[in-house]
Motif scaffolding. Structure first.
Motif, PDB file in Angstrom:
ATOM      1  N   PRO A  19       5.500  13.900   6.753  1.00 17.45           N
ATOM      2  CA  PRO A  19       4.759  14.906   7.539  1.00 17.45           C
ATOM      3  C   PRO A  19       3.282  14.993   7.145  1.00 17.45           C
ATOM      4  O   PRO A  19       2.411  15.142   8.004  1.00 17.45           O
ATOM      5  N   ILE A  20       3.002  14.881   5.855  1.00 18.83           N
ATOM      6  CA  ILE A  20       1.612  14.929   5.388  1.00 18.83           C
ATOM      7  C   ILE A  20       0.850  13.717   5.917  1.00 18.83           C
ATOM      8  O   ILE A  20      -0.288  13.839   6.384  1.00 18.83           O
ATOM      9  N   LEU A  21       1.476  12.543   5.861  1.00 18.61           N
ATOM     10  CA  LEU A  21       0.824  11.321   6.324  1.00 18.61           C
ATOM     11  C   LEU A  21       0.593  11.338   7.832  1.00 18.61           C
ATOM     12  O   LEU A  21      -0.440  10.873   8.312  1.00 18.61           O
ATOM     13  N   GLN A  22       1.545  11.876   8.578  1.00 20.74           N
ATOM     14  CA  GLN A  22       1.375  11.970  10.035  1.00 20.74           C
ATOM     15  C   GLN A  22       0.164  12.829  10.379  1.00 20.74           C
ATOM     16  O   GLN A  22      -0.629  12.476  11.248  1.00 20.74           O
ATOM     17  N   GLU A  23       0.034  13.937   9.678  1.00 24.45           N
ATOM     18  CA  GLU A  23      -1.107  14.819   9.929  1.00 24.45           C
ATOM     19  C   GLU A  23      -2.416  14.177   9.471  1.00 24.45           C
ATOM     20  O   GLU A  23      -3.409  14.185  10.194  1.00 24.45           O
ATOM     21  N   ALA A  24      -2.413  13.588   8.282  1.00 26.36           N
ATOM     22  CA  ALA A  24      -3.641  13.002   7.729  1.00 26.36           C
ATOM     23  C   ALA A  24      -4.125  11.796   8.527  1.00 26.36           C
ATOM     24  O   ALA A  24      -5.321  11.568   8.644  1.00 26.36           O
ATOM     25  N   THR A  25      -3.195  11.019   9.070  1.00 24.73           N
ATOM     26  CA  THR A  25      -3.561   9.814   9.815  1.00 24.73           C
ATOM     27  C   THR A  25      -3.635  10.055  11.312  1.00 24.73           C
ATOM     28  O   THR A  25      -3.990   9.148  12.064  1.00 24.73           O
ATOM     29  N   ASN A  26      -3.255  11.246  11.748  1.00 21.80           N
ATOM     30  CA  ASN A  26      -3.283  11.603  13.166  1.00 21.80           C
ATOM     31  C   ASN A  26      -2.422  10.637  13.981  1.00 21.80           C
ATOM     32  O   ASN A  26      -2.853  10.113  15.007  1.00 21.80           O
ATOM     33  N   THR A  27      -1.204  10.390  13.472  1.00 25.52           N
ATOM     34  CA  THR A  27      -0.298   9.428  14.079  1.00 25.52           C
ATOM     35  C   THR A  27       1.095  10.032  14.222  1.00 25.52           C
ATOM     36  O   THR A  27       1.561  10.752  13.347  1.00 25.52           O
ATOM     37  N   SER A  28       1.765   9.687  15.303  1.00 22.97           N
ATOM     38  CA  SER A  28       3.134  10.169  15.508  1.00 22.97           C
ATOM     39  C   SER A  28       4.106   9.378  14.631  1.00 22.97           C
ATOM     40  O   SER A  28       3.822   8.254  14.220  1.00 22.97           O
ATOM     41  N   ALA A  29       5.263   9.954  14.389  1.00 25.73           N
ATOM     42  CA  ALA A  29       6.267   9.327  13.526  1.00 25.73           C
ATOM     43  C   ALA A  29       6.716   7.967  14.053  1.00 25.73           C
ATOM     44  O   ALA A  29       6.923   7.026  13.271  1.00 25.73           O
ATOM     45  N   GLU A  30       6.846   7.838  15.349  1.00 25.87           N
ATOM     46  CA  GLU A  30       7.316   6.562  15.921  1.00 25.87           C
ATOM     47  C   GLU A  30       6.280   5.443  15.843  1.00 25.87           C
ATOM     48  O   GLU A  30       6.625   4.275  15.980  1.00 25.87           O
ATOM     49  N   ASN A  31       5.023   5.783  15.589  1.00 22.43           N
ATOM     50  CA  ASN A  31       3.975   4.767  15.459  1.00 22.43           C
ATOM     51  C   ASN A  31       3.533   4.546  14.016  1.00 22.43           C
ATOM     52  O   ASN A  31       2.525   3.893  13.766  1.00 22.43           O
ATOM     53  N   MET A  32       4.292   5.107  13.089  1.00 22.50           N
ATOM     54  CA  MET A  32       3.957   4.962  11.674  1.00 22.50           C
ATOM     55  C   MET A  32       5.033   4.139  10.976  1.00 22.50           C
ATOM     56  O   MET A  32       6.212   4.422  11.074  1.00 22.50           O
ATOM     57  N   LEU A  33       4.576   3.120  10.280  1.00 24.94           N
ATOM     58  CA  LEU A  33       5.456   2.282   9.482  1.00 24.94           C
ATOM     59  C   LEU A  33       5.105   2.538   8.028  1.00 24.94           C
ATOM     60  O   LEU A  33       3.926   2.546   7.666  1.00 24.94           O
ATOM     61  N   THR A  34       6.112   2.770   7.194  1.00 23.87           N
ATOM     62  CA  THR A  34       5.879   3.063   5.786  1.00 23.87           C
ATOM     63  C   THR A  34       6.471   1.954   4.930  1.00 23.87           C
ATOM     64  O   THR A  34       7.629   1.589   5.093  1.00 23.87           O
ATOM     65  N   ILE A  54       1.038  -8.245   5.738  1.00 19.58           N
ATOM     66  CA  ILE A  54       0.590  -9.211   6.745  1.00 19.58           C
ATOM     67  C   ILE A  54       1.623  -9.363   7.858  1.00 19.58           C
ATOM     68  O   ILE A  54       1.277  -9.352   9.042  1.00 19.58           O
ATOM     69  N   ILE A  55       2.880  -9.476   7.509  1.00 23.14           N
ATOM     70  CA  ILE A  55       3.926  -9.603   8.524  1.00 23.14           C
ATOM     71  C   ILE A  55       3.965  -8.348   9.402  1.00 23.14           C
ATOM     72  O   ILE A  55       4.082  -8.436  10.627  1.00 23.14           O
ATOM     73  N   ALA A  56       3.820  -7.180   8.798  1.00 19.73           N
ATOM     74  CA  ALA A  56       3.814  -5.925   9.568  1.00 19.73           C
ATOM     75  C   ALA A  56       2.633  -5.891  10.540  1.00 19.73           C
ATOM     76  O   ALA A  56       2.779  -5.438  11.685  1.00 19.73           O
ATOM     77  N   ILE A  57       1.466  -6.353  10.109  1.00 16.86           N
ATOM     78  CA  ILE A  57       0.286  -6.363  10.985  1.00 16.86           C
ATOM     79  C   ILE A  57       0.586  -7.133  12.265  1.00 16.86           C
ATOM     80  O   ILE A  57       0.314  -6.658  13.369  1.00 16.86           O
ATOM     81  N   TYR A  58       1.176  -8.307  12.131  1.00 13.07           N
ATOM     82  CA  TYR A  58       1.390  -9.169  13.287  1.00 13.07           C
ATOM     83  C   TYR A  58       2.644  -8.811  14.085  1.00 13.07           C
ATOM     84  O   TYR A  58       2.625  -8.871  15.310  1.00 13.07           O
ATOM     85  N   GLN A  59       3.724  -8.429  13.421  1.00 11.24           N
ATOM     86  CA  GLN A  59       4.948  -8.116  14.151  1.00 11.24           C
ATOM     87  C   GLN A  59       4.945  -6.723  14.771  1.00 11.24           C
ATOM     88  O   GLN A  59       5.568  -6.503  15.797  1.00 11.24           O
ATOM     89  N   GLU A  60       4.249  -5.792  14.143  1.00 12.31           N
ATOM     90  CA  GLU A  60       4.244  -4.411  14.623  1.00 12.31           C
ATOM     91  C   GLU A  60       2.916  -4.014  15.273  1.00 12.31           C
ATOM     92  O   GLU A  60       2.741  -2.866  15.647  1.00 12.31           O
ATOM     93  N   ASN A  61       1.974  -4.942  15.367  1.00  9.18           N
ATOM     94  CA  ASN A  61       0.653  -4.676  15.953  1.00  9.18           C
ATOM     95  C   ASN A  61      -0.062  -3.516  15.265  1.00  9.18           C
ATOM     96  O   ASN A  61      -0.579  -2.600  15.906  1.00  9.18           O
TER      97      ASN A  61
END
Length: 174
Positions: A19-34, A54-61
């Motif tokens: 929840p803290i990261l969602q607020e700090a990054t201004n991102t919804s839970a479904e668009n956040m990969l941890t 690197i794999i996350a960058i390319y596979q998850e855009n």
């Protein structure tokens, strides 16, 4: 909140940060990969954590990456390990190697390397990701310090200029 922005957060093993990261990054839970690891530090530009990034960058855009440290960490693995009497000689030897032979390690001592949660470690990890030849230039990389006790977060300012070279000049051809 940017509903289309995909964010990767490299975090410490800490529960309840989402929840803290969602607020700090201004991102919804479904668009956040941890991506969780002990200390949230990248100690080598071609290690397993960097490979996952690197794999996350390319596979998850992924468009933005946050290297997240936690303030007032409840336990410190490094301090616990160095208290063991049987490890003192090994740690003394490793401290010597960290200071004189292996400058690419994050931290100047075994304790700092094992803890991996200081703002300096976060800054170095941000630089490793930013300078990596396989990370696209459009991906924003930032450091973030989170205090789980009070739910606050603050950006770690890491300048875009190269302060420490991750790759020696003779290794780069770009």
């Amino acid at each position: 909140m940017n509903v289309n922005k995909k964010v990767l957060c490299l975090t410490d093993i800490e529960n309840g940060l989402e929840p803290i990261l969602q607020e700090a990054t201004n991102t919804s839970a479904e668009n956040m990969l941890t991506l969780q690891s002990y200390g949230a530090a990248i100690s080598h530009p071609y290690g397993e954590i960097m490979r996952s990034v690197i794999i996350a960058i390319y596979q998850e855009n992924i468009e933005e990456i946050f290297v997240v440290g936690t303030k007032d960490k409840r336990t410190s693995l490094g301090n616990g390990l160095t208290q063991l009497e049987t490890m003192k000689d090994k740690i003394k030897t490793l401290d010597y190697l960290f200071q004189h032979c292996r400058p690419e390690f994050l931290g100047g001592t075994v304790d700092e390397w094992l803890d991996g949660n200081s703002s300096d470690t976060i800054e170095k990890s941000v630089e490793i990701i930013r300078q990596h030849p396989l990370v696209p230039s459009y991906v924003k990389v930032r450091g973030l310090i989170v205090n789980p006790k009070d739910g606050t977060a603050s950006i770690v300012d890491v300048s875009a200029t190269k302060t420490d070279q991750v790759y020696p000049d003779h290794c780069l051809s770009r």
